[in-house]
Design an enzyme around this catalytic site. Sequence first.
Site, PDB file in Angstrom:
ATOM      1  N   MET A 155       0.867  -1.180   0.000  1.00 34.68           N
ATOM      2  CA  MET A 155       0.000   0.000   0.000  1.00 34.68           C
ATOM      3  C   MET A 155       0.902   1.227   0.000  1.00 34.68           C
ATOM      4  O   MET A 155       1.707   1.402   0.918  1.00 34.68           O
ATOM      5  CB  MET A 155      -0.914  -0.002   1.231  1.00 34.68           C
ATOM      6  N   TYR A 434       2.102   3.631  12.497  1.00 33.46           N
ATOM      7  CA  TYR A 434       1.732   3.520  11.086  1.00 33.46           C
ATOM      8  C   TYR A 434       0.257   3.183  10.913  1.00 33.46           C
ATOM      9  O   TYR A 434      -0.460   2.944  11.875  1.00 33.46           O
ATOM     10  CB  TYR A 434       2.634   2.564  10.321  1.00 33.46           C
ATOM     11  N   GLU A 435      -0.171   3.225   9.663  1.00 32.68           N
ATOM     12  CA  GLU A 435      -1.584   3.052   9.300  1.00 32.68           C
ATOM     13  C   GLU A 435      -2.458   4.123   9.949  1.00 32.68           C
ATOM     14  O   GLU A 435      -3.600   3.884  10.327  1.00 32.68           O
ATOM     15  CB  GLU A 435      -2.064   1.645   9.682  1.00 32.68           C
ATOM     16  N   GLY A 436      -1.902   5.326  10.054  1.00 39.01           N
ATOM     17  CA  GLY A 436      -2.598   6.435  10.707  1.00 39.01           C
ATOM     18  C   GLY A 436      -2.260   6.445  12.179  1.00 39.01           C
ATOM     19  O   GLY A 436      -2.633   5.528  12.912  1.00 39.01           O
TER      20      GLY A 436
END
Length: 607
Positions: A155, A434-436
Amino acid sequence: MRDIKFQLFEWLPTNELLTTERYSQFDRGDVEMVLEEALKLAQEQLAPSNKDGDTVGARLENGRVFMPKSFHAAYQKMCEGDWIGCINNPEYGGMGLPGVVGTAINELFFGANMSLCLTTLLTRGASYLIEKFGTDEMIKLFCERLYKGIWAGTMCLTEPQAGSDVGASKARAIKQPNGRYLIQGEKIFITGGDQDLTENIIHAVLARTPKAPEGTAGLSLFMIPKIRVKPDGSLGEPNDVVCSRLEEKMGIHGSPTCSLVFGGNNGCEAFLVGEENHGMKLMFHMMNPARIEVGLQGEAVAAATYLAALDYAKTRLQSRHWTRFKDHEAPQVPIVEHPDVRRMLFTSAAYVQAMRALLMQTSFYIDMTQVTAGEEQERYQSYVEVLTPICKAWASDWGFRVTEWCLHVYGGYGYCSDYPAEQYMRDAKIAAIYEGTNGIQALDLVARKLPAKGGKPIRELLGKAEATFKKLRGDPQFMEPAWMLGAALKQIEDISKGLTKRPDAALVVVLNSVPFLDMIGDVLGAHFLLDQAIIARTKLQGLLEADGVKTEDKDALRTYLQGKAEAAFYHNKVQAAIHFAYRVLPQVTARAVAIRAGEMGPIDAVM
């Protein structure tokens, strides 16, 4: 494993889920067999390679990334067992298991080797995007090869100037006469951006077409193979995707965090997924499941750290028993006998169970969206949307704290590489980032998810906690924890109603979004554990009655519990719920006091 099975089959109605048409090919025996095989793989293949991931790590040589040798055999075993797509569509190589079972499986895998399993997480996500939104051509070329692990996925959102502010992305996409696009741009912090485990990598990339509007509204979603793919699925020439850098990180050394340059020679061809300018909307279908799995990483590594610390505490001899501390002739005892060590271990165990419950309950709701329709489906989906940022943030934050407490169990040895605690702690920290980041998750919760549908989903979820309070408020054993749960619920209600009346409400909300998310996570965790404790107590009472053990005889009861693992498990479930309520729920009130005061030190301070 025992608590995983308890939560799956004794707490959640997974057996009922398996009777639905979508999952009717499985029964409880099948699921338990799958879980045992997953545990075997985790113990025999994934865990032994985890140390190599940390000490050898991924390395970049001449534009190519090489993984530790031991990762190759472990990854191959995952592919052979179809584990990567275990919850995905059997038509494209998946097993088709319920998501809640996949959560249990992936807890075992992440706990054994988080670095390696990050690759499989993103591969699942990329393939799901293609399956859901891609063309027939893309589905045929990519999906089965991804779910089978022949190829991997990534991603790609972040750019040097566009971190949490994804809308600032500058990567460009130019449409070609053949319907494909040429991509130019750089993406950074790309997990698994390059590796030598698979022969190809499919990158899910956000980029902007020439006349696209600014911000996230102008982003489109593309699939970019590292190696171009011919119409028959065979590989062609390289696709002008270059790894220019590997990040040197605190942890997850076995997971290559890459900077990727797309189209440096103007030869990077991409497939458009969906329509132009709809990329961010589509990418959330990969991001939201990934956020739940990142929360799962926090819980899984915490669980692994706890089990390792418990094993160490049972064998490490140090100091005399606390009841004979002044007796210099008394022998040393295992440190698990020391009250402070027991406190750290049992608090860790309670948090792990609460985090597991949150993640499994959310996964079960996702499954219910697959087997229901209409208003019922919408209700379950609304629960998932509210719980997703809580899963990600609460589980990753408190999972890290569990690794910290468990490291302390080892004393000085915990800080050394002789034991796994320090690696677990370093690996776990990234899940909060990570991932927001968890701050972003909290803002998403308070600004978007809580007000959604007029606040009905969160009211219904907290209403389930209130039902637990009402059920137990007169129970002799659970009365005090229940009233503490009720008081915590009242604090959340008062804060929610009171803030809207303040002239500085917006600032107070954004300043306190993280502690408010924690308040909700704490309440849900306590509710889940108390709900489970009701079941555990009933099961324990049945065992005691069957074996003729009287609870009034404390010595006999203790001896019985020490000799019967199943009874000890249920006993500990009850104790974990009580312990969590006393140790965690008072923090809800403390946070509420600070929020209600409207204290503005961070805003007023000169920095």
